[in-house]
Write an enzyme that holds these catalytic residues in place. Structure first.
Site, PDB file in Angstrom:
ATOM      1  N   ARG A  23     -37.941 111.015  -4.122  1.00 25.89           N
ATOM      2  CA  ARG A  23     -38.462 110.133  -5.171  1.00 25.89           C
ATOM      3  C   ARG A  23     -39.961 110.019  -4.988  1.00 25.89           C
ATOM      4  O   ARG A  23     -40.431 109.729  -3.897  1.00 25.89           O
ATOM      5  CB  ARG A  23     -37.858 108.725  -5.052  1.00 25.89           C
ATOM      6  CG  ARG A  23     -36.430 108.623  -5.406  1.00 25.89           C
ATOM      7  CD  ARG A  23     -36.071 107.222  -5.886  1.00 25.89           C
ATOM      8  NE  ARG A  23     -36.285 107.114  -7.304  1.00 25.89           N
ATOM      9  CZ  ARG A  23     -35.516 107.723  -8.200  1.00 25.89           C
ATOM     10  NH1 ARG A  23     -34.500 108.472  -7.852  1.00 25.89           N
ATOM     11  NH2 ARG A  23     -35.773 107.577  -9.484  1.00 25.89           N
ATOM     12  N   THR A  52     -43.070 113.376 -11.822  1.00 29.23           N
ATOM     13  CA  THR A  52     -42.213 112.875 -10.749  1.00 29.23           C
ATOM     14  C   THR A  52     -41.761 114.079  -9.935  1.00 29.23           C
ATOM     15  O   THR A  52     -41.722 115.203 -10.432  1.00 29.23           O
ATOM     16  CB  THR A  52     -40.949 112.204 -11.303  1.00 29.23           C
ATOM     17  OG1 THR A  52     -40.317 113.135 -12.187  1.00 29.23           O
ATOM     18  CG2 THR A  52     -41.238 110.938 -12.074  1.00 29.23           C
ATOM     19  N   ASP A  90     -47.796 114.727 -19.281  1.00 26.59           N
ATOM     20  CA  ASP A  90     -46.843 114.017 -18.423  1.00 26.59           C
ATOM     21  C   ASP A  90     -45.614 114.913 -18.325  1.00 26.59           C
ATOM     22  O   ASP A  90     -44.747 114.916 -19.196  1.00 26.59           O
ATOM     23  CB  ASP A  90     -46.500 112.650 -19.023  1.00 26.59           C
ATOM     24  CG  ASP A  90     -45.549 111.866 -18.120  1.00 26.59           C
ATOM     25  OD1 ASP A  90     -45.004 112.469 -17.162  1.00 26.59           O
ATOM     26  OD2 ASP A  90     -45.335 110.666 -18.372  1.00 26.59           O
ATOM     27  N   GLU A 140     -53.868 105.050   4.835  1.00 28.07           N
ATOM     28  CA  GLU A 140     -54.742 104.841   3.668  1.00 28.07           C
ATOM     29  C   GLU A 140     -55.903 105.822   3.716  1.00 28.07           C
ATOM     30  O   GLU A 140     -56.504 106.026   4.770  1.00 28.07           O
ATOM     31  CB  GLU A 140     -55.279 103.406   3.661  1.00 28.07           C
ATOM     32  CG  GLU A 140     -54.239 102.410   3.201  1.00 28.07           C
ATOM     33  CD  GLU A 140     -54.813 101.001   3.042  1.00 28.07           C
ATOM     34  OE1 GLU A 140     -55.975 100.779   3.401  1.00 28.07           O
ATOM     35  OE2 GLU A 140     -54.064 100.134   2.563  1.00 28.07           O
ATOM     36  N   LYS A 187     -36.926 114.843 -10.282  1.00 32.26           N
ATOM     37  CA  LYS A 187     -36.074 115.217 -11.414  1.00 32.26           C
ATOM     38  C   LYS A 187     -35.661 116.689 -11.227  1.00 32.26           C
ATOM     39  O   LYS A 187     -35.102 117.002 -10.187  1.00 32.26           O
ATOM     40  CB  LYS A 187     -36.782 114.891 -12.726  1.00 32.26           C
ATOM     41  CG  LYS A 187     -36.977 113.356 -12.861  1.00 32.26           C
ATOM     42  CD  LYS A 187     -37.689 112.904 -14.118  1.00 32.26           C
ATOM     43  CE  LYS A 187     -37.843 111.378 -14.110  1.00 32.26           C
ATOM     44  NZ  LYS A 187     -38.674 110.879 -15.215  1.00 32.26           N
ATOM     45  N   TYR A 224     -49.162 104.120   8.691  1.00 31.59           N
ATOM     46  CA  TYR A 224     -50.158 103.780   7.671  1.00 31.59           C
ATOM     47  C   TYR A 224     -51.216 104.870   7.609  1.00 31.59           C
ATOM     48  O   TYR A 224     -51.732 105.286   8.634  1.00 31.59           O
ATOM     49  CB  TYR A 224     -50.831 102.434   7.989  1.00 31.59           C
ATOM     50  CG  TYR A 224     -50.485 101.418   6.923  1.00 31.59           C
ATOM     51  CD1 TYR A 224     -51.001 101.552   5.640  1.00 31.59           C
ATOM     52  CD2 TYR A 224     -49.608 100.373   7.183  1.00 31.59           C
ATOM     53  CE1 TYR A 224     -50.651 100.666   4.639  1.00 31.59           C
ATOM     54  CE2 TYR A 224     -49.250  99.485   6.187  1.00 31.59           C
ATOM     55  CZ  TYR A 224     -49.777  99.641   4.916  1.00 31.59           C
ATOM     56  OH  TYR A 224     -49.420  98.768   3.928  1.00 31.59           O
TER      57      TYR A 224
HETATM   58  C1  PLP Z   1     -39.331 109.671 -15.430  1.00 31.38           C
HETATM   59  C2  PLP Z   1     -40.607 109.638 -16.167  1.00 31.38           C
HETATM   60  C3  PLP Z   1     -41.693 108.862 -15.742  1.00 31.38           C
HETATM   61  C4  PLP Z   1     -41.599 107.806 -14.658  1.00 31.38           C
HETATM   62  O1  PLP Z   1     -41.165 108.154 -13.441  1.00 31.38           O
HETATM   63  P1  PLP Z   1     -40.711 107.023 -12.389  1.00 31.38           P
HETATM   64  O2  PLP Z   1     -40.696 107.771 -11.090  1.00 31.38           O
HETATM   65  O3  PLP Z   1     -39.399 106.523 -12.831  1.00 31.38           O
HETATM   66  O4  PLP Z   1     -41.755 105.957 -12.383  1.00 31.38           O
HETATM   67  C5  PLP Z   1     -42.901 108.967 -16.410  1.00 31.38           C
HETATM   68  N1  PLP Z   1     -43.019 109.782 -17.477  1.00 31.38           N
HETATM   69  C6  PLP Z   1     -41.996 110.509 -17.945  1.00 31.38           C
HETATM   70  C7  PLP Z   1     -42.202 111.386 -19.127  1.00 31.38           C
HETATM   71  C8  PLP Z   1     -40.758 110.455 -17.312  1.00 31.38           C
HETATM   72  O5  PLP Z   1     -39.740 111.166 -17.804  1.00 31.38           O
END
Ligand code: PLP
Length: 425
Positions: free
Chosen positions: A245, A236, A210, A66, A239, A64
């Site tokens: 993850r 993220t 994003d 935090e 990807k 933990y």
């Molecule tokens: C994949 C994605 C997310 C979310 O990611 P998670 O890890 O699945 O919560 C947010 N925004 C965009 C543009 C994405 O492609």
């Protein structure tokens, strides 16, 4: 990979799992085999390195922590502090960012923190419309973003399927959003960050990028970075970036305190320190010439795959791709996205159905498929393999309803993937 090889890969920990819980151990093996044998074309997936996998199965999971390095709410954080400090420094150096937060559990969690740092419920936010490629967290009615915020959307032009920056600007002037979001889940082209910055300055909005899908290409210096322009960049790490993850947020120094407070205690409790360690390992990998070559090859392969699918008679939305993914309008085949997805799956090709801009079909059916090259490029596949893959996809869509033909395609797919083994030793 044989079962024995899988055991060797997972080491003694896997043997312990197998002895104690053969049901779950069997799934770990069959999932590895599934990833090895099929073609993985889901644009948001990749094969992370054994080094990253090792962090995620480590005892850091037990801790933990935090708070932030040097300011924790629990004792015994001296070791995990080192991991987070190294990770933050690597993120700032790799992206040239003034501030980095490595704690978000996922991309969606990172986005919750962004909303919280810059807006209050009921505020107006302008983001890409979902049917044109925006993410759930960009204002879907079934997501917190659409329920708690006043969302305005922009989209792509019908003629060329590219973002209409004039429409975006008019929309921003008319609706005065507190924050403007660019970045999507199914937009194959590059985004003009400089223009978006100008619009944000003109209307006094926070610029939020994003970058979940394409940040790996930025990390590999294969496409321009949003970091110099944006107030905040969320993404993220699993990807194209090829890490564990998880999520991450970069920002200007002036927003550092707001971002950190929004992540903890605003949105999360304890960080997943095993994942934070995995992010640090992935960021080191991203800084290598090998990764930079990989990022460039991902785009070369995506362009080749889109062009090859066009040769098979399908249409690449917006005329092709400049990134790791292509959106394919498959109406010429007479098969819809849902059926194509199922037929490809039966043929050993894993991809997803996807709405195309101005899609006449519902989101559950769709007229398109989305394909990405992050995973196959990690495997070492190149342009010749992309043309083979395009022909597999075309055959699967046209013939894959026939079980015997699907089986024949699947055995060719298995022969191809066998030449590019993952996690082999
Ligand atoms: C994949 C994605 C997310 C979310 O990611 P998670 O890890 O699945 O919560 C947010 N925004 C965009 C543009 C994405 O492609």
């Amino acid at each position: 990979m044989t079962q024995k090889d899988s055991e060797a890969f997972y080491g003694p920990d896997f043997n312990a799992l197998q002895a104690q819980d053969p049901d779950i151990a069997a799934v770990l093996i069959s999932e590895l085999v599934r990833q090895q044998k099929n073609l993985q074309l889901i644009a948001s997936e990749n094969f992370t390195s054994p080094a990253v996998l090792a962090t995620m199965g480590s005892t850091l999971s037990n801790k933990y922590a935090e708070g932030y390095p040097g300011k924790r709410y629990y004792g015994g954080c001296e070791e995990v502090d080192k991991v987070e400090v190294i990770g933050i420094e690597r993120a700032k150096a790799l992206f040239g960012a003034e501030h980095a937060n490595l704690q978000p559990h996922s991309g969606a969690s990172a986005n919750v923190a962004v909303y919280q740092a810059f807006t209050k419920p009921g505020d107006s936010v302008l983001a890409m419309s979902l049917p044109h490629g925006g993410h759930l967290t960009h204002g879907s009615k079934v997501n917190f973003s659409g329920k708690w915020f006043n969302i305005f959307s922009y989209g792509v032009r019908q003629e060329d399927e590219l973002i209409d920056y004039d429409e975006l600007r008019d929309n921003a002037i008319a609706n005065k959003p507190k924050m403007i979001c660019v970045g999507a889940t199914a937009y194959p082209s590059l985004i003009d960050f400089e223009t978006v910055r100008k619009i944000c300055d003109e209307v006094g909005a926070i610029m939020w990028v994003d970058a979940a899908h394409f940040i790996g290409l930025v990390a590999g210096k294969a496409i321009p970075s949003p970091v110099p322009y944006a107030d905040v960049v969320s993404f993220t790490t699993h990807k194209v970036l090829r890490g564990p993850r998880g999520g991450m947020i970069l920002s200007k120094a002036e927003h550092a305190a707001a971002i950190d407070k929004a992540v903890f205690p605003g949105m999360q409790g304890g960080p997943i320190m095993s994942a934070v360690a995995g992010k640090a390992v992935a960021l080191k990998e991203c800084a290598t010439p090998e990764y930079q070559a990989y990022a460039k090859n991902v785009i070369v392969n995506a362009k080749a795959l889109a062009a090859d699918l066009e040769k098979e008679g399908m249409r690449a939305v917006s005329g092709g791709t400049q990134t790791h993914l292509a959106l394919i309008d498959i109406r010429s085949t007479g098969v819809n996205g849902k059926v194509a997805d199922e037929r490809c799956g039966a043929s050993g090709i894993v991809l997803n159905k996807n709405s195309i801009p101005y899609d006449p079909e519902t989101p559950a059916v769709t007229s398109g498929i989305r394909v990405g090259t992050a995973a196959t490029t990690t495997q070492g596949m190149g342009v010749p393999e992309m043309s083979q893959i395009a022909s597999f996809i075309a055959r699967a869509i046209k013939d894959g309803g026939d079980e015997n033909k699907a089986k024949a395609i699947r055995s060719e797919v298995n022969a191809l993937t066998a030449k590019f083994p993952i996690y082999a030793r």
